[in-house]
Enzyme design. Structure first.
Site, PDB file in Angstrom:
ATOM      1  CG  HIS B  60      -8.783  -3.554  11.008  1.00  0.00           C
ATOM      2  ND1 HIS B  60      -8.771  -4.865  10.571  1.00  0.00           N
ATOM      3  CD2 HIS B  60      -7.829  -2.929  10.287  1.00  0.00           C
ATOM      4  CE1 HIS B  60      -7.843  -5.022   9.659  1.00  0.00           C
ATOM      5  NE2 HIS B  60      -7.263  -3.861   9.444  1.00  0.00           N
ATOM      6  CG  ASP B  64      -6.610  -3.771   3.703  1.00  0.00           C
ATOM      7  OD1 ASP B  64      -6.792  -2.792   4.466  1.00  0.00           O
ATOM      8  OD2 ASP B  64      -5.869  -4.727   4.019  1.00  0.00           O
ATOM      9  CG  HIS B  65      -9.294  -5.793   6.710  1.00  0.00           C
ATOM     10  ND1 HIS B  65      -9.161  -7.088   7.156  1.00  0.00           N
ATOM     11  CD2 HIS B  65      -8.031  -5.389   6.388  1.00  0.00           C
ATOM     12  CE1 HIS B  65      -7.878  -7.431   7.131  1.00  0.00           C
ATOM     13  NE2 HIS B  65      -7.164  -6.418   6.667  1.00  0.00           N
ATOM     14  CG  HIS B 137      -4.001  -3.778  12.916  1.00  0.00           C
ATOM     15  ND1 HIS B 137      -2.796  -4.120  12.324  1.00  0.00           N
ATOM     16  CD2 HIS B 137      -4.768  -3.229  11.935  1.00  0.00           C
ATOM     17  CE1 HIS B 137      -2.848  -3.795  11.036  1.00  0.00           C
ATOM     18  NE2 HIS B 137      -4.023  -3.259  10.776  1.00  0.00           N
ATOM     19  CG  HIS B 265      -3.716 -10.064   6.129  1.00  0.00           C
ATOM     20  ND1 HIS B 265      -2.623  -9.255   6.379  1.00  0.00           N
ATOM     21  CD2 HIS B 265      -4.721  -9.199   5.854  1.00  0.00           C
ATOM     22  CE1 HIS B 265      -2.955  -7.983   6.291  1.00  0.00           C
ATOM     23  NE2 HIS B 265      -4.231  -7.924   5.956  1.00  0.00           N
TER      24      HIS B 265
END
Lengths: 299, 299
Positions: B60, B64-65, B137, B265
């Site tokens: 997504h 931070d991804h 999410h 995570h």
């Protein structure tokens, strides 16, 4: 006031050097010059604080000098920053920030103000000003100069007491350069203040080749942080990629009568910066090679 | 085949955890799942190599991804990568990459192919396929499933020699499941091959709350890497932020009859993941807590 080096590697991080990021902390405010990827990790380690009054000055829009802004914005929001954040940079800086804020679903917890560099003087308040000068790099790039305003001389407490000046409001007036009257006697600031203390001048070159304009721009800096990507043996490579060698950095510093030269932005090809120091010291007598998390007190 | 964990922290990096990035290395190819900021630093440390055949799967579009993709692209170019790079991700991934390539003056030395996830099956070749499933999410997010195709049984060299089959082309034919004829005698693959070896199944949840769909999606995985941001005490926080607790991760794994669960995570609020392990082990008997640069051989 102190300089804090958060990233000192050129283009790619190495095992012990992050990408370009230099902070100047002054009276609780942080002035950040460039924020390469992972700047937030060094910033966290530096302990400078997520909710400080802060401005970010981007020298140019190469990823290794600005991508770290995105992580900083996200983590500052996670840390519930409320203080606004000002960002300065070349044309395109607004597009870079806006595009990423839109796509990356940032939930910013604080306002950000983005300023595209148009004039030489980009910021001024009663304590300091920030000026820019065109650097000579492969894309539009700017160098920055932090110029502190002169500070009044130190306040001589004994003298003030001798002159019968009651502590408080009157001391402040004198400190701010105003005459006062005590027992019908006029007292001038110079009677209780030492010599005016000249403000400090700190230059940040960003990525650049050496230029005459930069020598003038950085005239008599107390500290000059300069692009020192290559050694003299790779002078042609420096030219090809629009960077400088340690020797060129020292020459600019010498011609500009800079007091202290700090070398940074080392190419990942070098295991250490011993040779950079040696080559630069042949030309300038006060040279420091930056390391990540190095702090330099500005005296 | 091995799993290499390059970033195991949630939302913000900590002193010893980088942001989300997991690699699956298989026969010289790297499948990277998410690339949070500074992924390139862990990738460099992992020694996986800059010019490998490579695909990046983004779960997504939270910074931070995926912000780490930008640094990877720049450094891969600096390392003169020529191999193309495929990137998969939710709608917006193309805009994110294109906008940054435009503004940041990347000089890419290799082609990149960007695929927006439309169907469940997003990649297949003769060796494996990659499927996606909607995660739960705070923004559109996907979980991924790597499914290796069954491999033919091990080739029995003694048997082949006994049957008088000359080494070379005929052995290959048998290995690939084809009958052959030697001295007018038909020989079937099963005569020289062991049991077919089932391909491995590896699940990567990305950021998500637990769902029934994900339990079905991850059915009988050999390894499941699951969002374990919080401990049970912060279950409400997990709900509020659309993440999972270690216990919830273990429950999904148990219900899906997963062989091995890997927790990752972790929220930066926790100093270590001892409690995550304890809470998950109350439910599933094979639990590993991921650390940065942890490598898990897939047997």
């Amino acid at each position: 006031m102190k300089l804090v080096f958060l990233g000192t590697s050129a283009a790619q991080p190495t095992e012990n050097r992050g990408l370009s990021c230099i902070c100047l902390e002054r009276e609780g405010e942080v002035l950040m010059f460039d924020a390469g990827e992972a700047a937030q990790i060094s910033y966290m380690k530096s302990g400078l604080g997520w909710n400080k009054k802060m401005k970010i000055f981007v020298t140019h829009l190469h990823g290794d000098h600005c991508v770290g802004i995105l992580g900083l914005l996200q983590t500052m929001s996670m840390q519930n920053r409320t203080e606004s954040l000002e960002i300065f940079g070349p044309s395109g800086i607004e597009e870079f920030i806006a595009a990423n804020i839109k796509v990356l679903n940032f939930g910013l917890s604080f306002p950000i103000l983005i300023n595209t560099i148009k004039d030489e003087k980009i910021f001024e308040d009663e304590k300091f000003l920030i000026r820019t000068c065109k650097a000579n790099h492969s894309i539009i790039a700017f160098s920055y100069l932090f110029e502190e305003k002169d500070k009044p001389g130190r306040f001589n407490v004994e003298k003030a007491k001798e002159l019968g000046i009651p502590e408080g409001e009157l001391w402040n007036k004198l400190q701010n350069g105003n005459e006062i009257t005590v027992n019908e006697k006029i007292i001038k600031p110079e009677q209780v203040l030492g010599e005016r203390r000249p403000g400090k001048k700190i230059g940040i070159s960003g990525d650049t080749m050496p230029t005459k304009e930069l020598e003038e721009f950085f005239e008599e800096c107390d500290y000059l942080v300069f692009d020192s990507t290559f050694l003299e043996a790779e002078k042609q490579k420096a030219q090809d990629t629009c960077h400088s060698t340690a020797k060129q950095a020292a020459t600019v510093a010498k011609n500009a009568k800079v007091k202290n030269l700090v070398l940074t932005h080392f190419s990942a090809r070098y295991r250490d910066e011993v040779e950079h120091l040696r080559e630069a010291k042949e030309i300038h007598d006060s040279v420091i090679t930056a390391k990540d998390l190095l702090e330099i007190e500005i005296k």
